[in-house]
Design a protein around this motif. Sequence first.
Motif, PDB file in Angstrom:
ATOM      1  N   UNK A  88       0.841  -1.205   0.000  1.00  0.00           N
ATOM      2  CA  UNK A  88       0.000   0.000   0.000  1.00  0.00           C
ATOM      3  C   UNK A  88       0.875   1.253   0.000  1.00  0.00           C
ATOM      4  N   UNK A  89       2.195   1.036  -0.121  1.00  0.00           N
ATOM      5  CA  UNK A  89       3.129   2.153  -0.150  1.00  0.00           C
ATOM      6  C   UNK A  89       2.926   2.943  -1.447  1.00  0.00           C
ATOM      7  N   UNK A  90       2.559   4.210  -1.309  1.00  0.00           N
ATOM      8  CA  UNK A  90       2.211   5.042  -2.462  1.00  0.00           C
ATOM      9  C   UNK A  90       3.355   5.150  -3.464  1.00  0.00           C
ATOM     10  N   UNK A  91       4.553   5.382  -2.955  1.00  0.00           N
ATOM     11  CA  UNK A  91       5.710   5.552  -3.849  1.00  0.00           C
ATOM     12  C   UNK A  91       5.993   4.291  -4.654  1.00  0.00           C
ATOM     13  N   UNK A  92       5.944   3.131  -3.979  1.00  0.00           N
ATOM     14  CA  UNK A  92       6.208   1.860  -4.670  1.00  0.00           C
ATOM     15  C   UNK A  92       5.097   1.531  -5.668  1.00  0.00           C
ATOM     16  N   UNK A  93       3.852   1.835  -5.309  1.00  0.00           N
ATOM     17  CA  UNK A  93       2.728   1.605  -6.232  1.00  0.00           C
ATOM     18  C   UNK A  93       2.898   2.422  -7.515  1.00  0.00           C
ATOM     19  N   UNK A  94       3.204   3.693  -7.360  1.00  0.00           N
ATOM     20  CA  UNK A  94       3.368   4.564  -8.532  1.00  0.00           C
ATOM     21  C   UNK A  94       4.561   4.122  -9.372  1.00  0.00           C
ATOM     22  N   UNK A 151      -6.414   7.266 -15.998  1.00  0.00           N
ATOM     23  CA  UNK A 151      -7.037   6.630 -14.838  1.00  0.00           C
ATOM     24  C   UNK A 151      -6.076   6.606 -13.642  1.00  0.00           C
ATOM     25  N   UNK A 152      -4.790   6.284 -13.903  1.00  0.00           N
ATOM     26  CA  UNK A 152      -3.804   6.221 -12.830  1.00  0.00           C
ATOM     27  C   UNK A 152      -3.550   7.601 -12.220  1.00  0.00           C
ATOM     28  N   UNK A 153      -3.451   8.621 -13.088  1.00  0.00           N
ATOM     29  CA  UNK A 153      -3.211   9.981 -12.594  1.00  0.00           C
ATOM     30  C   UNK A 153      -4.424  10.477 -11.798  1.00  0.00           C
ATOM     31  N   UNK A 154      -5.613  10.091 -12.253  1.00  0.00           N
ATOM     32  CA  UNK A 154      -6.826  10.451 -11.515  1.00  0.00           C
ATOM     33  C   UNK A 154      -6.857   9.756 -10.153  1.00  0.00           C
ATOM     34  N   UNK A 155      -6.421   8.479 -10.144  1.00  0.00           N
ATOM     35  CA  UNK A 155      -6.432   7.702  -8.902  1.00  0.00           C
ATOM     36  C   UNK A 155      -5.433   8.245  -7.883  1.00  0.00           C
ATOM     37  N   UNK A 156      -4.213   8.562  -8.341  1.00  0.00           N
ATOM     38  CA  UNK A 156      -3.154   8.970  -7.414  1.00  0.00           C
ATOM     39  C   UNK A 156      -2.996  10.488  -7.310  1.00  0.00           C
ATOM     40  N   UNK A 157      -3.636  11.225  -8.221  1.00  0.00           N
ATOM     41  CA  UNK A 157      -3.584  12.682  -8.153  1.00  0.00           C
ATOM     42  C   UNK A 157      -2.355  13.270  -8.821  1.00  0.00           C
ATOM     43  N   UNK A 158      -2.394  14.582  -9.032  1.00  0.00           N
ATOM     44  CA  UNK A 158      -1.255  15.303  -9.618  1.00  0.00           C
ATOM     45  C   UNK A 158      -0.431  15.873  -8.472  1.00  0.00           C
ATOM     46  N   UNK A 159       0.765  15.329  -8.271  1.00  0.00           N
ATOM     47  CA  UNK A 159       1.623  15.760  -7.167  1.00  0.00           C
ATOM     48  C   UNK A 159       3.053  15.328  -7.475  1.00  0.00           C
ATOM     49  N   UNK A 160       4.026  15.782  -6.680  1.00  0.00           N
ATOM     50  CA  UNK A 160       5.402  15.321  -6.894  1.00  0.00           C
ATOM     51  C   UNK A 160       5.533  13.801  -6.845  1.00  0.00           C
ATOM     52  N   UNK A 161       4.633  13.129  -6.096  1.00  0.00           N
ATOM     53  CA  UNK A 161       4.681  11.665  -6.020  1.00  0.00           C
ATOM     54  C   UNK A 161       4.399  11.014  -7.373  1.00  0.00           C
ATOM     55  N   UNK A 162       3.551  11.653  -8.180  1.00  0.00           N
ATOM     56  CA  UNK A 162       3.145  11.055  -9.454  1.00  0.00           C
ATOM     57  C   UNK A 162       3.943  11.616 -10.633  1.00  0.00           C
TER      58      UNK A 162
END
Length: 592
Positions: A287-293, A321-332
């Motif tokens: 569930x780690x956001x960085x690893x998922x992206x 779909x992925x950008x919508x799911x995780x949002x627009x941010x430095x993480x993505x």
Amino acid sequence: MKRVFAIVVLFVSFWANAQNEQLANNYFDRGEFEKALVSYEELLKSNDGNFNYFQRTIECLQQLQQYDKAAKLLENRIDKYKQNNLLVELGFNYQLQKNQEKANKYYNQAIDKIKKNTNEVYGIAYVFERKVLVDYALLAYKTALEMEPKLSFNFQMAPLYGQQGNTDLMIDMYLQESFQNPQNLPLIQNQLSRFMTEEVDTSFNDSLKKALLLRAQKTQDIFWNDFLSWLFIQQKEYGKAFIQQKAIYKRNPDSFANIVSLGRMAIEDNDQDSATEILSFVLENTKDLELLIQSHSYLIEMKIDHATEKEYPAITAELESLIKEFGVSPYTLSLLKLEADFYAFHLNNSEKAKAILKGAMEMPINPYQLAEVKMELADIYLFEEKFNQALLYYSQIDEDMSGDVAGQEASLKTAKTSYFKTDFEWASHQLKVLKSASSQLIANDALDLYLLISDNTVEDSLQVALKKFARADFLLYQNKKAAALAGFQLILKEHKGEDIEPVTLLRIGKIYEKMGDFTNALANYDAIITKHKQCVYIDEALYFSAEIYNIQLKDPEKAKLLYEEMLTKHEDSIYYVDSRNKYRKLRGDTNL
């Protein structure tokens, strides 16, 4: 004034000494031992304690077969300085005279000194090793261990056993050392990898694998699973490496970063099946956001690299779909860069791509991320043939990230932009510097392009063919495969028999390969193999052909013949090791 005068005299003395030493070394390196001897003897008069001058004096005397004089000097120095390692030198002086009995006498005296003082082992064993007296070097270390069992010489003894041909003991020593002193692991793996690439002993990999498996089963320590994973990665067996990483994950759920890196390596080696399995496992278990992206980015990047136009709408939808799911941010940021690249180079919508990147530049990102976005933006300006804007961004990255790989990459892209503009003189000037870049990949790319320009300027001073080639290369950069193909084919027609022909055939073969037309790809590679046997591109033609037969056409016999030709005729190729591993696999070797 006296102090200044003393400093000047001292400086002049040091300078003169350095000049004399350089002269002596030059004589020695050229094999002029009589002149070298005179120089080293002069240096010793004023620097009696300098062991290097003394050592070179002895070596000069031995080269001139003045063994008695060498023996006398060695005996005097042993008496004066009590340097017991010189007993080995004295023994070796007699060995050079074929007097093995007397040589052994002094070698054994050196061993006895270790029995009296174990600290002597370091200097004495070192001289034994330098003289390639492997048995005595091992005896020196064993003697020290008998006297002081708490000492450890695994790292020193392992390569000596390797020189003896006792690879099992060498492996055992290295593995013991790696477990006891993990800080030495990179050095040990580097040593082992040298043996793994040797053709002499094809059972080495099997012995190493067995030794690691036994330790993993016996101790249940994840250290050995990780070591096994490293071994399988060296052999490009990413599926087997993944099994070990999963075993580590079960006992250490925080180890996902290694699994993601493994997936990336599989992608780079075109092992799509393993990459998909590895990265899908990550997506299912973290569930780690960085690893998922990161995992999503790698998977979709792989899809893009192998997609046909009819698959573009599905990829566009997945990215959105992925950008919508995780949002627009430095993480993505990795997903945003992928989306921009896809819009520019595959959907031919550079305005949308630039808007995505300029939006990313407004986010709170660090300097390295900013350099990545600027690099992507510069690539798109280059795609649009807006060379000045592209060069502006590349130069900014080069200046901001000076000394970093990103800065060197920007420098390389600046050179490539000059090449695309057919400013070959300026491109060559930049590439000449980049040939010695710290990044091997960048250095290799710079060298390839530098040679392409220089090789095709000798016969054609006006660079007519090269200008056409650069234009076709630029069309290829723009992902305009059909137009690039037509450009390269025109070069073959108009410049048949010229130096540019083999590299043009290579480019055409690669385009057909990317288009899935393997018959035409093989035909162009075969033209290099049969008609340009002396060219520098023949190893690539052989390897790419073997890969098509092996992976795409499932014809192992034809692949095996091409891999075998790589092994027998192109040992210096960067594709040699991979060809050898795949050849052995096709041949049915079990010791992979």
